[in-house]
Design an enzyme around this catalytic site. Structure first.
Site, PDB file in Angstrom:
ATOM      1  N   TYR A 280       0.823  -1.210   0.000  1.00 30.10           N
ATOM      2  CA  TYR A 280       0.000   0.000   0.000  1.00 30.10           C
ATOM      3  C   TYR A 280       0.857   1.260   0.000  1.00 30.10           C
ATOM      4  O   TYR A 280       0.486   2.273  -0.582  1.00 30.10           O
ATOM      5  CB  TYR A 280      -0.885   0.041   1.255  1.00 30.10           C
ATOM      6  CG  TYR A 280      -2.211  -0.650   1.115  1.00 30.10           C
ATOM      7  CD1 TYR A 280      -2.284  -2.017   0.913  1.00 30.10           C
ATOM      8  CD2 TYR A 280      -3.400   0.070   1.213  1.00 30.10           C
ATOM      9  CE1 TYR A 280      -3.511  -2.648   0.812  1.00 30.10           C
ATOM     10  CE2 TYR A 280      -4.622  -0.553   1.109  1.00 30.10           C
ATOM     11  CZ  TYR A 280      -4.678  -1.911   0.908  1.00 30.10           C
ATOM     12  OH  TYR A 280      -5.891  -2.525   0.806  1.00 30.10           O
TER      13      TYR A 280
ATOM     14  N   LYS B 299       3.116 -14.995   2.983  1.00 27.37           N
ATOM     15  CA  LYS B 299       3.405 -15.768   1.776  1.00 27.37           C
ATOM     16  C   LYS B 299       4.925 -15.967   1.742  1.00 27.37           C
ATOM     17  O   LYS B 299       5.616 -15.582   0.785  1.00 27.37           O
ATOM     18  CB  LYS B 299       2.878 -14.995   0.544  1.00 27.37           C
ATOM     19  CG  LYS B 299       2.961 -15.752  -0.763  1.00 27.37           C
ATOM     20  CD  LYS B 299       1.999 -16.924  -0.881  1.00 27.37           C
ATOM     21  CE  LYS B 299       2.251 -17.697  -2.155  1.00 27.37           C
ATOM     22  NZ  LYS B 299       1.485 -18.953  -2.250  1.00 27.37           N
TER      23      LYS B 299
ATOM     24  N   ASP C 105      -2.683 -18.327   0.886  1.00 28.38           N
ATOM     25  CA  ASP C 105      -3.604 -19.076   0.011  1.00 28.38           C
ATOM     26  C   ASP C 105      -4.314 -20.170   0.803  1.00 28.38           C
ATOM     27  O   ASP C 105      -5.531 -20.330   0.726  1.00 28.38           O
ATOM     28  CB  ASP C 105      -2.879 -19.645  -1.222  1.00 28.38           C
ATOM     29  CG  ASP C 105      -1.559 -20.316  -0.911  1.00 28.38           C
ATOM     30  OD1 ASP C 105      -1.078 -20.230   0.239  1.00 28.38           O
ATOM     31  OD2 ASP C 105      -0.988 -20.953  -1.824  1.00 28.38           O
TER      32      ASP C 105
ATOM     33  N   ASP D 285      -6.447  -6.911   4.093  1.00 29.25           N
ATOM     34  CA  ASP D 285      -7.560  -6.277   3.381  1.00 29.25           C
ATOM     35  C   ASP D 285      -8.439  -7.354   2.758  1.00 29.25           C
ATOM     36  O   ASP D 285      -9.665  -7.347   2.893  1.00 29.25           O
ATOM     37  CB  ASP D 285      -7.012  -5.335   2.299  1.00 29.25           C
ATOM     38  CG  ASP D 285      -8.122  -4.672   1.505  1.00 29.25           C
ATOM     39  OD1 ASP D 285      -9.074  -4.177   2.135  1.00 29.25           O
ATOM     40  OD2 ASP D 285      -8.048  -4.669   0.259  1.00 29.25           O
TER      41      ASP D 285
ATOM     42  N   ASP E 164     -12.420  -9.116   4.274  1.00 28.83           N
ATOM     43  CA  ASP E 164     -13.691  -9.168   3.539  1.00 28.83           C
ATOM     44  C   ASP E 164     -14.209 -10.606   3.484  1.00 28.83           C
ATOM     45  O   ASP E 164     -15.404 -10.865   3.650  1.00 28.83           O
ATOM     46  CB  ASP E 164     -13.541  -8.646   2.099  1.00 28.83           C
ATOM     47  CG  ASP E 164     -13.712  -7.131   1.988  1.00 28.83           C
ATOM     48  OD1 ASP E 164     -13.420  -6.427   2.978  1.00 28.83           O
ATOM     49  OD2 ASP E 164     -14.133  -6.654   0.916  1.00 28.83           O
TER      50      ASP E 164
END
Ligand code: IPM
Ligand code: MG
Length: 366
Positions: free
Chosen positions: A141, A186, A218, A242, A246
């Site tokens: 970001y 990751k 993942d 982020d 959701d």
């Protein structure tokens, strides 16, 4: 207790849902004899329209001078074609950066009456209840963004310092809960994730009572759907946080239900906002669910003002309204009494009137 709350209603459904949260906070103030002062500031798209700046200096100063900040939502199609640095989203990232809000907490808690609206089968859903701690001031970001006609890149960067400060918060949250922390990265591909995993792993030595495990993002996105009950506190970086938040919000049945807290620097106020967006297609129709904003205000009462009773008082009124079958359209079931956003908030306020704040008498005679 006297507190000043900076209100940034924002765009789309933002003003509707923050109005609901303020109404409930005002009821709370009169029932418990607190004084909450609400000061409203332009932010996001409406600030671009009025001041040509998504984060005007007066807004930033007003936020800094407050005890806590309540934000609705920002953005919308009207501003989407602007260059990134001038869009509403840039205002939000700027506010997070300026106020040193490097921690973002998103509690994934199901309301008992709403278990039926989860897309997950109830046997898998079980007693799902976890918190996501998302790093909020670094990662891809805030790394360098470059774009030419032919090529673009975004730099994902983390330092030990940035990882440690948010990880300490996550270890602390886990210590107050079931003492289980899952760090998500990751590290099989990304250098920034390798540093992340090593740093969190080393820090764990200072928290021997916490069981730490690591998952690749993942796999984690699959685990959240397959076996959400395995999680207590999740710690992850800005980008993965982020996306995963959701996904996790969907477990609760609607993204409209989940609040968030952003905090960090000790001398700065924390910011509370629903995790949903400005939902431009719903704006002005009085159909938006105000619960994300209302739960943001109860999170504020608990986390910033240490007002646990007040927070519980509001949340249990909400639960009773839901038990009575009242719903906004997004969280309705076939047998519910589907009402407008205003009517739904009104039902909550009626319920609050019926449950006198016992503590008010205790405090006022003290
Ligand atoms: C969120 C939002 C923001 C983010 C956007 C609006 C910049 O999606 O708070 O989750 O990506 O952080
Ligand atoms: Mg998001």
């Amino acid at each position: 207790m006297r507190k000043t709350i900076a209100v940034l209603p924002g765009d789309g459904i933002g003003p509707e849902v923050t109005a609901a949260a303020i109404a409930v906070l005002k009821d709370c103030a009169s029932a418990f004899r607190h004084e909450f002062e609400f000061l409203e500031f332009a932010f996001g798209g409406n600030a671009i329209d009025r001041f040509d700046n998504p984060l005007p200096p007066e807004t930033l100063a007003g936020c800094r001078a407050s005890d806590a900040i309540l934000l609705g939502a920002i953005g919308g199609p009207r501003w989407e074609s602007l260059p990134f640095g001038t869009r509403p989203e840039a205002g939000l990232l700027g506010l997070r950066k300026q106020l040193g809000l490097y921690i973002n907490l998103r509690p994934i808690r199901l309301r008992p009456a709403l278990r039926g609206i989860s897309p997950l089968r109830l046997d898998r859903l079980g007693n799902t209840d976890f918190e996501i701690v998302r790093e909020l001031a670094g990662d891809i970001y805030f790394g360098e963004h470059k774009i030419t006609k032919e090529k673009a890149s975004d730099l994902a960067e983390y330092s030990v310092f940035e990882i440690e400060r948010v990880a300490r918060y996550a270890f602390g949250r886990a210590a107050a809960r079931k003492k289980h922390l899952t760090s998500i990265d990751k590290a099989n591909v990304l250098a920034s994730s390798t540093l992340w995993r090593d740093t969190v792993g080393s820090l764990a030595r200072e928290y021997p009572e916490i069981a730490l495990d690591h998952q690749y993002v993942d796999n984690a996105s699959m685990q959240i759907l397959l076996r959400p009950t395995q999680f207590d506190v999740i710690l992850t970086g800005n980008m993965f946080g982020d996306i995963l938040s959701d996904e996790a919000a969907a477990l609760a049945g609607s993204i409209g239900l989940i609040p968030s807290l952003s905090c960090g620097a000790k001398d700065q106020p924390a910011l509370y906002e629903p995790i949903h967006g400005s939902a431009p297609t719903l704006a002005g129709k009085d159909v938006a669910c105000p619960l994300g904003a209302i739960f943001s205000s109860t999170l504020m009462l608990r986390e910033s003002f240490d007002l646990q009773e007040e927070s519980d008082w509001i949340e249990s009124a909400v639960d009773r309204v839901l038990e009575n079958g009242y719903r906004t359209a997004d969280i309705a079931e076939s047998n519910s009494r589907t009402v407008s956003g205003t009517e739904f908030t009104q039902q909550i306020r009626e319920e609050l009137k019926k449950s006198p704040a016992r503590i008010a008498q205790v405090k006022s005679t003290a």
